[in-house]
Design a protein around this motif. Sequence first.
Motif, mmCIF file in Angstrom:
data_model
loop_
_atom_site.group_PDB
_atom_site.id
_atom_site.type_symbol
_atom_site.label_atom_id
_atom_site.label_comp_id
_atom_site.label_asym_id
_atom_site.label_seq_id
_atom_site.Cartn_x
_atom_site.Cartn_y
_atom_site.Cartn_z
ATOM 1 N N ARG A 105 33.251 97.258 -43.536
ATOM 2 C CA ARG A 105 31.953 97.941 -43.567
ATOM 3 C C ARG A 105 31.540 98.428 -42.185
ATOM 4 N N ALA A 106 31.829 97.615 -41.160
ATOM 5 C CA ALA A 106 31.511 98.044 -39.793
ATOM 6 C C ALA A 106 32.330 99.277 -39.427
ATOM 7 N N LEU A 107 33.588 99.304 -39.832
ATOM 8 C CA LEU A 107 34.422 100.487 -39.572
ATOM 9 C C LEU A 107 33.949 101.682 -40.402
ATOM 10 N N ALA A 108 33.462 101.419 -41.611
ATOM 11 C CA ALA A 108 32.959 102.496 -42.468
ATOM 12 C C ALA A 108 31.704 103.137 -41.864
ATOM 13 N N GLU A 109 30.860 102.335 -41.247
ATOM 14 C CA GLU A 109 29.648 102.872 -40.622
ATOM 15 C C GLU A 109 29.975 103.871 -39.518
ATOM 16 N N LYS A 110 31.142 103.725 -38.925
ATOM 17 C CA LYS A 110 31.576 104.641 -37.871
ATOM 18 C C LYS A 110 32.436 105.769 -38.413
ATOM 19 N N GLY A 111 32.674 105.770 -39.714
ATOM 20 C CA GLY A 111 33.444 106.841 -40.332
ATOM 21 C C GLY A 111 34.941 106.623 -40.341
ATOM 22 N N TYR A 112 35.405 105.404 -40.060
ATOM 23 C CA TYR A 112 36.841 105.128 -40.006
ATOM 24 C C TYR A 112 37.394 104.606 -41.329
ATOM 25 N N VAL A 113 36.513 104.268 -42.260
ATOM 26 C CA VAL A 113 36.907 103.754 -43.569
ATOM 27 C C VAL A 113 36.020 104.412 -44.611
ATOM 28 N N ASP A 114 36.613 104.769 -45.720
ATOM 29 C CA ASP A 114 35.842 105.278 -46.852
ATOM 30 C C ASP A 114 35.167 104.078 -47.519
#
Length: 125
Positions: A105-114
Amino acid sequence: MAVGAAELVAAVEAGGPMGETALAALPFADDADVALGRLGDLAKADPARRRAVLAAMLGVAGRPREPRELLDPEGVRRAAEAVLGLAGDRTLPREDRALAISAARALAEKGYVDARRIPGDLDPK
């Protein structure tokens, strides 16, 4: 003594008390994102240290986005795939999956994970 993420990852891989200290210090390194790929590899390969490695990954991934290009975009992609794989592995302990989900989720917040790929089965109902 100030060291970069590469030196800290080398200490983590060496193990022992120094490795544990290096793992805890990684989220505070200026270039911490460089370590994400290798941490993802370790999280998948080392069940004994998985929880500590995932906690370090969450610490790195949860940092505010830097106003610069990623130093290791391929490593961040590997880390993202690693945490997504661990997050979806229902054979793992709940605590490990929860850390993997939080890191994803932390990576998703930065746009690195869908974010749609992140399991939600541990979320409160």
